[in-house]
Design an enzyme around this catalytic site. Structure first.
Site, PDB file in Angstrom:
ATOM      1  N   GLY A  55       1.874  -7.032  -2.601  1.00 61.53           N
ATOM      2  CA  GLY A  55       3.112  -7.594  -2.081  1.00 61.53           C
ATOM      3  C   GLY A  55       3.292  -8.967  -2.712  1.00 61.53           C
ATOM      4  CB  ALA A  56       6.155 -10.412  -4.544  1.00 57.09           C
ATOM      5  CG  ASP A 244       7.366  -7.148  -6.667  1.00 58.20           C
ATOM      6  OD1 ASP A 244       7.992  -6.170  -6.232  1.00 58.20           O
ATOM      7  OD2 ASP A 244       6.214  -7.433  -6.306  1.00 58.20           O
TER       8      ASP A 244
HETATM    9  O1  MRU Z   1       2.631  -3.123  -6.181  1.00 63.44           O
HETATM   10  P1  MRU Z   1       2.927  -3.788  -4.875  1.00 63.44           P
HETATM   11  O2  MRU Z   1       2.531  -2.966  -3.693  1.00 63.44           O
HETATM   12  O3  MRU Z   1       2.381  -5.182  -4.819  1.00 63.44           O
HETATM   13  O4  MRU Z   1       4.500  -3.900  -4.847  1.00 63.44           O
HETATM   14  C1  MRU Z   1       5.137  -4.538  -3.769  1.00 63.44           C
HETATM   15  C2  MRU Z   1       6.603  -4.375  -3.816  1.00 63.44           C
HETATM   16  O5  MRU Z   1       7.158  -3.845  -4.737  1.00 63.44           O
HETATM   17  C3  MRU Z   1       7.384  -4.988  -2.697  1.00 63.44           C
HETATM   18  O6  MRU Z   1       8.570  -4.289  -2.500  1.00 63.44           O
HETATM   19  C4  MRU Z   1       7.677  -6.425  -3.119  1.00 63.44           C
HETATM   20  O7  MRU Z   1       6.518  -7.176  -3.269  1.00 63.44           O
HETATM   21  C5  MRU Z   1       8.644  -7.156  -2.300  1.00 63.44           C
HETATM   22  S1  MRU Z   1       8.369  -7.313  -0.572  1.00 63.44           S
HETATM   23  C6  MRU Z   1       7.252  -8.428  -0.236  1.00 63.44           C
END
Ligand code: MRU
Length: 370
Positions: A55-56, A244
């Site tokens: 999560g970003a 992200d």
């Molecule tokens: O690969 P991840 O699980 O880190 O990807 C996360 C996402 O794509 C979320 O939609 C994104 O971070 C935005 S929400 C906090």
């Protein structure tokens, strides 16, 4: 947010020793809630790469604590720069990682070595607290969108489609798109969430469904390919996703498959909203499709699937034909023209440069300088 009545954040400093860093191992969810103790920067890099944290916004906050852990042993300029570069290289797409490390470097470069570790913990805590308040505010600014739909539907649940996991475990607390959903649910608005499974790593069926279930939010897991069908049949009132990285012209990088949902939403006149904290803005790039680096992960994530068998064992099995290769781009970019609007901690805006500058006028100077 709470797990079975116990309040948690996604990252915290261990209150027992005052320095080690605790995270929830997201690779073990939804089968087990396991808390990991991180004591050095290499463990932090591994946690980010292996997606024990993901999560970003969360990877930014955890990387900040990783720098603090490293500086306890060696607070030299070389260590500061080297560890920041090492942590920054763990995942390429989410700009929050680079944002958090840049903020740490700005805060720590002027600090004498003897005081750097303490200053690093303070700066990491500030990043974490900022994220909590930011995500809370995102929920507040998104709430009127759900209220407006609920007013039209008079008592029927608002159907929201979401992709990936944008909940409290993707941030330090509350989440981005899910913060809107939690606040609407807590305000008593009847709603139902279509949870995209989100192959290949299943952040939707494993993480979002787990979070929503723990919070009592009605939801249904659907295959990634079901969204277009549901939209054609009037079963989706609004799409709400996170991101992200958002570019200056409003292009949105998010989990692979987001773009296809935006296309289907556009074709069916379903509003497509994107929730983001300021740390996800990258005003240095304009054309997301050309300029945002897309992480390519191990093809095994596509060729295999992990789940719990009926005897309780968590197992990974191959689902693809033996010998077939796979390709695993982890993110895609949704062009701004497919985005109805952006929900930020400062309010909502169009997915345009003018919209973003209206909310973030501090970036006007950068634009004028170009
Ligand atoms: O690969 P991840 O699980 O880190 O990807 C996360 C996402 O794509 C979320 O939609 C994104 O971070 C935005 S929400 C906090």
């Amino acid at each position: 947010m709470k797990i079975d009545g116990v309040p948690y954040r996604s990252v915290w400093v261990d209150p027992e020793d005052g320095w080690s860093v605790r995270i929830i191992d997201q690779t073990r969810l939804p089968w087990a809630v396991e808390i990991l103790r991180l004591t050095e920067e290499k463990q932090v890099a591994h946690a980010i790469k292996s997606m024990q944290v993901r999560g970003a916004p969360l990877i930014g906050a955890v990387a900040a604590y990783g720098l603090a852990l490293a500086l306890r042993r060696d607070a030299s300029d070389a260590a500061l720069e080297g560890v920041a570069a090492m942590l920054g290289a763990t995942r390429p797409t989410a700009i929050n990682l680079r944002w958090a490390l840049a903020r740490m470097l700005d805060a720590l470069r002027p600090v004498p070595e003897a005081r750097r570790a303490d200053a690093a913990y303070a700066a990491a805590a500030a990043i974490a607290e900022d994220d909590v308040e930011t995500c809370r505010a995102i929920g507040q600014h998104g709430l009127p969108l759900i209220e407006a739909i609920a007013a039209r539907k008079t008592g029927k649940p608002v159907n929201i489609l979401t992709h990936c996991n944008t909940g409290w475990i993707a941030t330090v607390d509350f989440g981005t798109a899910l913060s809107v959903i939690y606040q609407a649910h807590d305000a008593g608005i009847p709603l139902h969430v279509w949870v995209d499974e989100t192959r290949p790593r299943n952040q939707g069926s494993a993480l979002t469904a787990w979070e929503l279930g723990k919070h009592g939010v009605p939801h249904t897991v659907v295959a990634d390919n079901a969204g277009g069908h549901l939209m054609q049949h009037g079963e989706v009132d609004i799409c709400l996703v996170g991101t992200d990285r958002v570019t200056r012209q409003g292009d949105v990088a998010n989990k692979i498959g987001t773009y296809l949902k935006a296309l289907a939403a556009h074709d069916n006149n379903v509003p497509f909203w994107v929730a983001l904290p300021h740390s996800t803005l990258d005003m240095s790039v304009r054309d997301g499709v050309r300029e945002i680096p897309i992480e390519e992960r191990d093809a095994r994530e596509v060729l295999e699937v992990t789940g719990q068998s009926w005897d309780g064992r968590v197992q990974t099995v191959r689902t693809a034909a033996p010998g077939s290769p796979g390709l695993n781009p982890a993110f895609d970019v949704t062009p701004a023209r497919l985005v109805t609007g952006l929900i930020t901690e400062r309010g909502r805006c169009d997915a345009t440069e003018a919209g973003l500058l209206g909310l973030y006028p501090e970036f006007l100077a950068n634009v004028a300088a170009e």
